[in-house]
Design a protein around this motif. Structure first.
Motif, PDB file in Angstrom:
ATOM      1  N   LEU A  70      -6.349 -21.021 -10.311  1.00 51.09           N
ATOM      2  CA  LEU A  70      -6.980 -22.397 -10.840  1.00 51.09           C
ATOM      3  C   LEU A  70      -6.286 -22.674 -12.281  1.00 51.09           C
ATOM      4  O   LEU A  70      -6.322 -21.971 -13.240  1.00 51.09           O
ATOM      5  CB  LEU A  70      -8.507 -22.321 -11.175  1.00 51.09           C
ATOM      6  CG  LEU A  70      -9.121 -23.556 -12.044  1.00 51.09           C
ATOM      7  CD1 LEU A  70      -8.983 -24.742 -10.954  1.00 51.09           C
ATOM      8  CD2 LEU A  70     -10.598 -23.206 -12.257  1.00 51.09           C
ATOM      9  N   VAL A  72      -7.986 -16.176  -9.350  1.00 54.12           N
ATOM     10  CA  VAL A  72      -9.179 -16.261  -8.255  1.00 54.12           C
ATOM     11  C   VAL A  72      -8.653 -15.296  -7.516  1.00 54.12           C
ATOM     12  O   VAL A  72      -8.032 -15.321  -6.501  1.00 54.12           O
ATOM     13  CB  VAL A  72      -9.704 -17.547  -7.764  1.00 54.12           C
ATOM     14  CG1 VAL A  72     -11.059 -17.473  -7.411  1.00 54.12           C
ATOM     15  CG2 VAL A  72      -9.429 -18.647  -8.785  1.00 54.12           C
ATOM     16  N   SER A 127      -4.363 -21.334 -16.831  1.00 54.23           N
ATOM     17  CA  SER A 127      -4.175 -20.648 -15.546  1.00 54.23           C
ATOM     18  C   SER A 127      -4.795 -19.629 -15.305  1.00 54.23           C
ATOM     19  O   SER A 127      -4.733 -18.342 -15.638  1.00 54.23           O
ATOM     20  CB  SER A 127      -2.670 -20.360 -15.480  1.00 54.23           C
ATOM     21  OG  SER A 127      -2.463 -20.135 -13.820  1.00 54.23           O
ATOM     22  N   HIS A 150     -13.342 -21.169  -2.554  1.00 51.95           N
ATOM     23  CA  HIS A 150     -12.906 -19.919  -2.465  1.00 51.95           C
ATOM     24  C   HIS A 150     -13.574 -19.201  -1.491  1.00 51.95           C
ATOM     25  O   HIS A 150     -13.104 -18.206  -0.863  1.00 51.95           O
ATOM     26  CB  HIS A 150     -12.823 -19.248  -3.554  1.00 51.95           C
ATOM     27  CG  HIS A 150     -11.852 -18.021  -3.768  1.00 51.95           C
ATOM     28  ND1 HIS A 150     -10.577 -18.276  -3.805  1.00 51.95           N
ATOM     29  CD2 HIS A 150     -12.082 -16.743  -3.842  1.00 51.95           C
ATOM     30  CE1 HIS A 150      -9.899 -17.149  -3.926  1.00 51.95           C
ATOM     31  NE2 HIS A 150     -10.650 -16.152  -4.065  1.00 51.95           N
ATOM     32  N   GLY A 202      -6.109 -16.706  -5.005  1.00 54.83           N
ATOM     33  CA  GLY A 202      -5.956 -17.961  -5.588  1.00 54.83           C
ATOM     34  C   GLY A 202      -5.575 -18.327  -6.979  1.00 54.83           C
ATOM     35  O   GLY A 202      -5.585 -17.240  -7.921  1.00 54.83           O
ATOM     36  N   ALA A 257      -7.401 -30.535 -12.616  1.00 49.70           N
ATOM     37  CA  ALA A 257      -7.283 -29.150 -12.101  1.00 49.70           C
ATOM     38  C   ALA A 257      -6.372 -29.194 -10.619  1.00 49.70           C
ATOM     39  O   ALA A 257      -6.409 -30.102 -10.051  1.00 49.70           O
ATOM     40  CB  ALA A 257      -8.412 -28.419 -12.071  1.00 49.70           C
ATOM     41  N   VAL A 271     -14.953 -24.628  -7.452  1.00 46.71           N
ATOM     42  CA  VAL A 271     -13.854 -23.457  -6.873  1.00 46.71           C
ATOM     43  C   VAL A 271     -14.729 -22.314  -6.161  1.00 46.71           C
ATOM     44  O   VAL A 271     -14.016 -21.722  -5.381  1.00 46.71           O
ATOM     45  CB  VAL A 271     -13.147 -22.978  -8.199  1.00 46.71           C
ATOM     46  CG1 VAL A 271     -12.255 -21.762  -7.786  1.00 46.71           C
ATOM     47  CG2 VAL A 271     -12.237 -24.045  -8.799  1.00 46.71           C
ATOM     48  N   SER A 313      -4.008 -26.476  -1.124  1.00 45.49           N
ATOM     49  CA  SER A 313      -3.942 -26.527  -2.506  1.00 45.49           C
ATOM     50  C   SER A 313      -4.943 -27.890  -2.725  1.00 45.49           C
ATOM     51  O   SER A 313      -4.779 -28.990  -1.772  1.00 45.49           O
ATOM     52  CB  SER A 313      -2.493 -27.009  -2.955  1.00 45.49           C
ATOM     53  OG  SER A 313      -2.601 -27.092  -4.152  1.00 45.49           O
ATOM     54  N   TYR A 314      -5.738 -27.705  -3.851  1.00 49.25           N
ATOM     55  CA  TYR A 314      -6.617 -29.035  -4.102  1.00 49.25           C
ATOM     56  C   TYR A 314      -6.329 -29.491  -5.470  1.00 49.25           C
ATOM     57  O   TYR A 314      -6.568 -28.937  -6.516  1.00 49.25           O
ATOM     58  CB  TYR A 314      -8.108 -28.420  -4.229  1.00 49.25           C
ATOM     59  CG  TYR A 314      -8.678 -27.952  -2.692  1.00 49.25           C
ATOM     60  CD1 TYR A 314      -9.425 -28.810  -1.855  1.00 49.25           C
ATOM     61  CD2 TYR A 314      -8.264 -26.887  -2.183  1.00 49.25           C
ATOM     62  CE1 TYR A 314      -9.864 -28.332  -0.500  1.00 49.25           C
ATOM     63  CE2 TYR A 314      -8.719 -26.348  -0.973  1.00 49.25           C
ATOM     64  CZ  TYR A 314      -9.483 -26.982  -0.284  1.00 49.25           C
ATOM     65  OH  TYR A 314      -9.743 -26.598   0.851  1.00 49.25           O
ATOM     66  N   TYR A 345      -6.185 -26.122  -8.004  1.00 49.06           N
ATOM     67  CA  TYR A 345      -6.534 -25.128  -7.192  1.00 49.06           C
ATOM     68  C   TYR A 345      -5.954 -24.660  -5.885  1.00 49.06           C
ATOM     69  O   TYR A 345      -5.945 -25.517  -5.004  1.00 49.06           O
ATOM     70  CB  TYR A 345      -8.288 -25.036  -6.988  1.00 49.06           C
ATOM     71  CG  TYR A 345      -8.823 -23.927  -6.023  1.00 49.06           C
ATOM     72  CD1 TYR A 345      -8.687 -22.631  -6.294  1.00 49.06           C
ATOM     73  CD2 TYR A 345      -9.003 -24.232  -4.600  1.00 49.06           C
ATOM     74  CE1 TYR A 345      -8.987 -21.602  -5.512  1.00 49.06           C
ATOM     75  CE2 TYR A 345      -9.375 -23.054  -4.014  1.00 49.06           C
ATOM     76  CZ  TYR A 345      -9.562 -21.825  -4.071  1.00 49.06           C
ATOM     77  OH  TYR A 345      -9.941 -20.759  -3.296  1.00 49.06           O
ATOM     78  N   THR A 346      -5.435 -23.446  -5.868  1.00 53.99           N
ATOM     79  CA  THR A 346      -4.397 -23.201  -4.616  1.00 53.99           C
ATOM     80  C   THR A 346      -4.766 -21.991  -4.120  1.00 53.99           C
ATOM     81  O   THR A 346      -5.047 -20.900  -5.257  1.00 53.99           O
ATOM     82  CB  THR A 346      -3.028 -23.236  -5.057  1.00 53.99           C
ATOM     83  OG1 THR A 346      -2.718 -24.394  -5.605  1.00 53.99           O
ATOM     84  CG2 THR A 346      -2.146 -22.874  -3.827  1.00 53.99           C
ATOM     85  N   LYS A 347      -4.908 -21.526  -2.965  1.00 53.01           N
ATOM     86  CA  LYS A 347      -5.304 -20.371  -2.387  1.00 53.01           C
ATOM     87  C   LYS A 347      -4.346 -20.010  -1.279  1.00 53.01           C
ATOM     88  O   LYS A 347      -3.762 -20.735  -0.595  1.00 53.01           O
ATOM     89  CB  LYS A 347      -6.799 -20.223  -1.914  1.00 53.01           C
ATOM     90  CG  LYS A 347      -7.178 -21.308  -0.896  1.00 53.01           C
ATOM     91  CD  LYS A 347      -8.391 -21.068  -0.234  1.00 53.01           C
ATOM     92  CE  LYS A 347      -9.116 -21.840   0.618  1.00 53.01           C
ATOM     93  NZ  LYS A 347     -10.490 -21.453   1.015  1.00 53.01           N
TER      94      LYS A 347
END
Length: 450
Positions: free
Chosen positions: A27, A401, A398, A108, A25, A133, A104, A121-122, A135-137
């Motif tokens: 952040l 993660v 950026s 995660h 991910g 922010a 996060v 994606s958050y 946060y994408t995984k």
């Protein structure tokens, strides 16, 4: 039409358990525009979900019928639900970075739903300093970490006024340039050369295994067993911080090295300090597994994995910072020389052979119970040099993660952005205590090289 996964991509599916989610991910921190209206965050969320279709690879899910997902293939999700994949969250007051990293860490640790496209994606609001922010995984079978970062960043704007679709919008499929197909002659040559590539790749591995164990040139199974190399639980802790890239470049120039040399030396110094505080520093040097990308940034949209991995000594057995740096440089230079002498097909064969034991160890449950292949994973991902924007908001930082595995409870990854090097440290919170202390140890290790 179904698209079968490669052996490397399928491996990430096979290795996944509740304790070892196989996603990577990022952040990203953004500045809310000064003239933003009171409903700005709601408008950002609407921008993210109100898209004209969904592009690949975001629109595809796994289809599999055989045990172990041996027949896994990507297919279009005909019942795609954008509201499931894109979520709106808020931090509790006071909205410090500490609360963001805790959130996060929890997000995660949660596995992606295997019945849906493997990404989420958050959008996270409430961050102090008039920031928000994202946060994408994404699952590692969908895209490797380097390509994932490049994919997301390539779909951000170069100015606040530039209007680009959301990264997963179907508009991106319309903008893609057609790729040139390989000619049949090249394909035939590749098949015929397969046996030769395996033979040459195996020869490279045998040559490395014949080297003395105390050499700075490393390969798999040349690492001591440490507290890093135990079984893990599903709990994670994430720490992140930025360092000045000009400052790191100055240290590199002083020691006739590269930014990557100084980064690895910071990691080596931090690992030595961390293990000393636990009274667990081995007499032998720690060995890092370092992913190396085999594709250019503009190839990230294709998805999948296109990386090889090499092993580098962190010289943690050397107390002198300068002596440690010299040993790391020697180890890294040997890697560069060897890769430079290999053909792409040979590298592919070598990659499969050196990573197969890792996959087997995860699937059989032996990893974390037997001697490690290496001690931890360390990655350096080059990023954009110019300022980027997301729906008019400036990208401030950026942070990568990554993931951890049974037997490999720590991962350190950096991404460069403008004049900063963004560090992301992820570890199993039940296996390794006080992961946040690495941030102080990185700073101390850089300072002693200045």
């Amino acid at each position: 039409m179904a698209r079968k996964l490669s052996i490397m991509d399928s491996g990430w599916l096979m290795m996944e358990t509740r304790e070892t989610p196989m996603h990577v991910g990022g952040l990203a921190l953004f500045a809310i525009p000064e003239d933003a209206p009171s409903d700005y965050m709601e408008s950002v969320y609407r921008f993210m979900v109100e898209v004209d279709g969904v592009c690949r690879p975001f629109s595809q899910k796994i289809q599999s019928r055989l045990p172990g997902r041996l027949d896994a293939a990507w297919v279009e999700d005909r019942n795609f639900d954008i509201d499931y994949h894109v979520r709106h969250s808020a931090l509790p007051r006071p909205g410090r970075v500490r609360e963001l990293l805790a959130l996060v860490s929890r997000l995660h640790a949660q596995r992606l739903d295997p019945g849906r496209p493997l990404w989420e994606s958050y959008l996270i609001e409430g961050l102090e300093g008039n920031r928000f922010a994202l946060y994408t995984k994404m699952h590692h079978s969908m895209v490797d970490g380097m390509a994932g970062m490049h994919l997301m960043q390539s779909r951000m704007a170069s100015s606040a006024d530039e209007n680009l679709p959301a990264p997963w919008s179907g508009e991106w499929d319309k903008r893609k340039k057609p790729r040139k197909k390989s000619v049949a002659v090249a394909a035939k040559a590749g098949v015929l050369d397969g046996a030769g590539s395996v033979r040459r790749g195996a020869g490279q591995l045998v040559d490395l295994l014949r080297l003395p164990k105390d050499s700075n040139v490393k390969t798999i199974y040349r690492a001591p067993k440490t507290v890093l190399n135990r079984r893990v639980t599903g709990a994670r802790r994430f720490a992140a911080q930025s360092w000045s890239l000009p400052r790191i470049k100055a240290a590199a120039k002083k020691h006739n090295g590269t930014v990557n040399d100084i980064f690895l030396a910071m990691c080596g110094g931090a690992m030595r300090r961390y293990l000393e505080t636990l009274d667990a520093l081995p007499a032998e040097p720690l060995v890092a597994q370092v992913p190396v990308s085999l594709r250019s940034a503009d190839q990230a949209e294709g998805g999948g994995n296109a990386i090889t991995t090499v092993q580098v000594s962190l010289a943690t057995h050397i107390a002198s910072p300068l002596g440690r740096l010299v040993a790391i440089q020697e180890s890294m230079q040997a890697v560069k020389t060897r890769l430079g002498e290999m053909q792409k097909s040979d590298i592919d064969a070598y990659t499969v052979m050196t990573n197969m034991p890792l996959s087997l160890g995860q699937v059989t449950g032996l990893s974390g119970r037997v001697s490690p292949m290496f001690n931890l994973v360390i990655s350096n991902v080059p990023g954009p040099k110019d300022t980027l924007y997301f729906n008019g908001a400036e990208l401030l930082a950026s942070y990568p993660v990554s993931l951890v595995l049974h037997g490999y409870a720590l991962n350190i990854t950096v991404v460069s952005y403008k004049d900063s090097l963004e560090f992301g440290v992820i570890g199993c919170r039940d296996t390794l205590p006080h992961i946040q202390r690495f941030l102080d140890y990185f700073e101390a290790s850089l300072a002693e090289l200045e």
